[in-house]
Design an enzyme around this catalytic site. Structure first.
Site, short mmCIF file in Angstrom:
data_model
loop_
_atom_site.label_atom_id
_atom_site.label_comp_id
_atom_site.label_asym_id
_atom_site.label_seq_id
_atom_site.Cartn_x
_atom_site.Cartn_y
_atom_site.Cartn_z
CE1 TYR A 67 11.49 39.70 -11.94
CE2 TYR A 67 11.02 39.28 -9.64
CZ TYR A 67 10.64 39.77 -10.86
OH TYR A 67 9.41 40.33 -11.02
CD GLU A 69 13.74 42.96 -14.00
OE1 GLU A 69 13.39 42.56 -12.87
OE2 GLU A 69 13.59 44.12 -14.41
CG ASP A 244 4.72 38.28 -36.52
OD1 ASP A 244 5.03 37.11 -36.22
OD2 ASP A 244 3.83 38.92 -35.93
CB THR A 273 4.76 32.64 -31.01
OG1 THR A 273 4.27 32.05 -32.22
CG2 THR A 273 4.04 33.95 -30.76
CE LYS A 276 0.51 31.99 -33.13
NZ LYS A 276 1.34 33.05 -32.53
NE ARG A 282 0.02 29.34 -24.78
CZ ARG A 282 -0.67 29.51 -25.91
NH1 ARG A 282 -0.86 30.71 -26.38
NH2 ARG A 282 -1.18 28.48 -26.54
#
Ligand code: DSN
Length: 481
Positions: A67, A69, A244, A273, A276, A282
């Site tokens: 973790y 954060e 985007d 992203t 692509k 991903r």
């Protein structure tokens, strides 16, 4: 991939599949089959690619178990020193590759990246000034009444984006998506005669609507965008320009899109992203100009929870790959191949939205074959050609059945397909479409879903595809036992 890397990767995947099979053999089997399926089909989905074994292997480690954060050096958990290294390296590669002021590599996906962007812009332009006016440092210091006022302001902002059927994305203000609900939204489309963006029409809409956020970018528009013009429009109406670039990030990274077509100097906030055309794992990412850096950095806890450390590591590896000359050549080939594919269709009489392409995708209007997008997509799949149906501008068949099929070149270009192969691909697709008839419903009316592909066509196309695929193997040298 060198022979020795391929041999090492083969050993690694064999071992990994054995370990997985010792717990759940069906997952090992499905994983193995997915490689066979990907190796044996013409993958033309414009948003998909094949990440390198280095990128894929980076995701399968214990970094997943941590973790983290917060931000680098400022975590809500102890023991994040290695995640700090990973995140810093990924962000550094991203900044240097794209020439961005700031990079935030935590978003898990494109929609997460867009949510981080929206809320960063709201924080910068609405929340921070409101807090200053009220003399509060953060929302916790507000009275209930002041909080309600601020909430009203945050919930009453305007967003202008490209409509889904013109090629925009769900997150650009499409009503059923959160972006179409959390903002008052309006959409711009394309010129009905040419299918091209009409910057004067976008400017007129922006002047009338006065959005806080203007979104540029697309998922199914087969042309380049002049981001300098979009920024000019945004500046004129006092909007923040959000770009985007999820679909074409690889073409930006590979310097195919430069000057006015490079979104980085013009977008206040640019999202993408990483899987692509960029050919990474991903995931998502946000790049920002200085003014928005601190707000974007609050992605967690504003919108996100714990970052996926193993995926951030894979982003770093993919971004390192994208900084090579080899990747630049790849990106140019993606665009050149799309042009060959488009020319192949047009010379064979197939109608394309905008009559061509100058990016990585082409959009077939299959109504010229008397088919819906759904029928065409299914018939193509029967012949081993993997595509996705897609709306065309003002689509008479709606977003489910559609009248279009979207095709992209990033994946097959990774396999080594060039001009000859893509011309052949257009020939094979035309063979399928021209031999497919729409079906009828049980009641005897025209069906938008069923179809009949003439006998023998699927086998003929599969055999011809196999020759192309065998000559351009996916992960050459990678062999599973
Ligand atoms: N699903 C992606 C695409 O196919 O374009 C966008 O989110």
């Amino acid at each position: 991939m060198t022979d020795s890397v391929a041999a090492t990767a083969s050993t690694a995947y064999d071992a990994a599949l054995k370990v997985i099979a010792s717990v759940e053999p069906r997952i090992a089997e499905a994983t193995r089959r997915e490689l066979e399926d990907q190796r044996g089909s013409l993958k033309l989905i414009a948003s998909e690619n094949y990440a390198s074994p280095a990128v894929l292997l980076t995701m399968g480690t214990w970094l997943s178990d941590k973790y983290a954060e917060g931000t680098v050096g400022h975590r809500f958990y102890a023991g994040c020193q290695n995640v700090d290294t990973v995140e810093s390296l990924a962000a550094e590669h991203a900044r240097e590759l794209f020439g961005a002021d700031y990079a935030y590599v935590q978003p898990h996906s494109g929609i997460d990246a867009n949510l981080v962007a929206f809320w960063s812009i709201l924080a910068n332009r609405v929340e921070t000034p409101a807090l200053a006016k009220l003399g509060a440092k953060n929302v916790n210091e507000l009275t209930e009444a002041d909080w309600e006022t601020l909430r009203g302001e945050l919930g009453n902002q305007r967003l202008l984006g490209m409509s889904l059927d013109a090629g925009g994305h769900l997150t650009h203000g499409f009503r059923p998506n959160i972006s179409g609900k959390m903002f008052h939204q309006q959409q711009y489309g394309t010129d009905p005669a040419t299918g091209l963006l009409d910057y004067d029409a976008v400017a007129a809409k922006a002047r009338e609507f006065k959005p806080l956020i203007m979104v540029a970018g697309y998922s199914a528009y087969p042309r380049r965008v002049n981001f300098a013009k979009m920024r000019e429009i945004a500046d004129e109406v006092g909007a923040v320009l959000m770009v985007d670039m999820a679909h074409f990030a690889g073409l930006v990274a590979g310097k195919v899109f430069t000057g006015d077509e490079d979104p980085i100097p013009f977008g206040h906030v640019v999202t993408t992203t990483t899987h692509k055309s960029l050919r990474g794992p991903r995931g998502g990412m946000v790049l920002a100009q200085k003014e928005f850096a601190a707000d974007v950095d609050r992605g967690c806890p504003m919108v996100l929870g714990g970052p996926l450390s193993h995926v951030m590591a894979a982003k770093a590896v993919a971004l390192a790959e994208a900084r090579t000359d080899e990747f630049k050549a790849y990106a140019q080939n993606v665009a050149d191949n799309a042009k060959t594919l488009a020319d192949g269709f047009m010379s064979r009489g197939t109608k394309l939205v905008t009559d061509g392409t100058d990016n990585h995708l082409v959009l077939l209007d299959v109504s010229s074959y008397g088919l819906t997008g759904r029928q065409a997509e299914s018939a193509l799949l029967d012949a081993g050609v993997v595509t996705n149906r897609n709306s065309v501008p003002n689509d008479a068949n709606g977003a489910w059945y559609t009248s279009g099929v979207r095709l992209g070149t990033p994946a097959l270009t990774t396999r080594g397909f060039g001009k000859d192969e893509f011309d052949k691909v257009s020939e094979l697709i035309v063979d399928v479409l021209s031999n497919t008839q729409p079906g009828v419903t049980k009641a005897g009316s025209p069906s938008k879903a069923s179809y009949k592909l003439a006998d023998g066509v699927a086998d003929r196309v599969r055999a011809a595809s196999a020759e192309l695929l065998d000559a351009n193997p996916l992960y050459p040298g990678l062999q599973l036992s």
